[in-house]
Design an enzyme around this catalytic site. Sequence first.
Site, short mmCIF file in Angstrom:
data_model
loop_
_atom_site.label_atom_id
_atom_site.label_comp_id
_atom_site.label_asym_id
_atom_site.label_seq_id
_atom_site.Cartn_x
_atom_site.Cartn_y
_atom_site.Cartn_z
N ALA A 254 11.95 3.46 -0.29
CA ALA A 254 12.52 2.13 -0.47
C ALA A 254 12.82 1.38 0.82
CB ALA A 254 13.81 2.24 -1.29
N ALA A 255 13.15 2.06 1.90
CA ALA A 255 13.56 1.37 3.12
C ALA A 255 12.41 0.54 3.68
CB ALA A 255 14.04 2.38 4.16
N GLY A 257 14.20 -2.01 2.28
CA GLY A 257 14.98 -2.49 1.16
C GLY A 257 14.64 -3.84 0.57
N LYS A 259 12.26 -4.75 -1.52
CA LYS A 259 11.97 -4.65 -2.95
C LYS A 259 13.20 -4.19 -3.71
CE LYS A 259 7.14 -3.72 -1.88
NZ LYS A 259 7.34 -3.89 -0.42
N ASP A 302 13.41 13.63 -0.37
CA ASP A 302 11.96 13.64 -0.47
C ASP A 302 11.57 13.46 -1.93
OD1 ASP A 302 9.25 14.16 -0.49
OD2 ASP A 302 9.39 15.93 0.80
N ASP A 317 6.23 1.99 -3.55
CA ASP A 317 5.54 1.35 -2.42
C ASP A 317 5.21 2.49 -1.46
OD1 ASP A 317 4.55 -0.25 -0.48
OD2 ASP A 317 6.40 -1.32 -0.05
N CYS A 370 0.42 -1.37 1.42
CA CYS A 370 0.00 -2.44 2.34
C CYS A 370 -1.24 -1.97 3.10
CB CYS A 370 1.14 -2.81 3.31
SG CYS A 370 1.81 -1.44 4.27
#
Length: 438
Positions: A254-255, A257, A259, A302, A317, A370
């Site tokens: 997530a980082a 952050g 999203k 993890d 992501d 990405c």
Amino acid sequence: MAKPTSPHKRRRSAKEAEVPGLGARRAALRLLDAVLRRGEALETALHAATQGLSRGSDKGLAHAIAADVLRWLPDLDALIDSVTEQPIPADVKSRMVLRMALVQILLLETPPHAVISTALPLTEGGPRRLVHGVLGNLIRSEAKLPEVPTLPTDVAARWGAQWGADMVSAAARALAHRASIDLSFAESAEAERIADMMGGTSLMPGHVRLDHDVSVPELPGYADGHWWVQDIAASLPARLAGRGEGRIAYDLCAAPGGKTMQLAAAGWRVTALDKSAKRLERLSANLARSGLGERVEVAQGDALAWEPAPADLILLDAPCSATGIFRRHPDVLYRAGPRQIAETAELQAALLDRAAGWLKPDGTLIYATCSLERAEGEGQIAAFLARHPEFAILPVNANELPAGIAPTSEGFIRTLPGVLAEQGGADGFFVARLARGG
């Protein structure tokens, strides 16, 4: 016993230590060595490379020099080779110093005498006369870079095989310019107000695009947490989740952050998971600034070992080659090759398989990278669906996307170089939305 330094060399070293701006150039040289020789990310290497520089402007200059060398490296080498009888080896310091010097003269518009005065000391123990001669010849001949950078040969071949020659040309054009700054807003009305105040452009609700050369912390609303920096392509995966209405969402990897904040603002009860404690510190700071922290549980761990309860939504992501952000981080053109792409694709498959088991019946899985590599996008999802017949594509609709970005025939999002070109472009991204059967 060490050989004593001659008085002449001691005098020269002392004189060079007083050259203004030499420290920033040394830092740029360290940055480029970290990227091209050790395979480190430019941003990761920045802190260590700029140790000893007290002024932010010097750190910024070191970063700008290194980034522009990476952006134009094949063309810089072509200029150097045009005035040398014998090729200078690719990995020697003198070639790197020449690349840096040319970037300063041709792109940063630094006066030639200032460039030479900081370039020669960097060739300590090397061929100063050669460096001075090459620079002199190129300055006298009024050498210029082409309007569009040349992509590294292996990158152009790989992308051409996947997407065709037009994509490669568009990527080269995109590389010539630094990316704009995109802001995402929790409230669309606030975006409209601040867009007028900043003179920005909104390409979709809750979005504002600004020129790249702005100081982000000085912009209106920064301290109040009204918005956060997030490329328009990166904002699309969370937008596809829709309204949460109190349902449970996991944002994996997530980082920093962006999203997570989008999901929280849309009413999801979010757990944000990331392996890196340091990156989670940044995520927590962003949540605190935005005022959305109360809606988010932050967890370090993890994802391959995590054991959560079932969720209504999982947004993955995934770690990837990051080739899609080459405009912002040109170092990926030299760090991400077939081996790295294959390794990240293997990790992505494991993460997808793991996440699939945490989803409630009729839940939604959104996968994003990405990356401009099919192996990390279309190929990854095709393989996942073959392993998990209980999942199906939940097609993206055109009305969910900004004008200029259209879903693929399969119902995915694939942003390639050239998308939104007239508005400043977008990062390369792949997004798939999948539904688990009941």
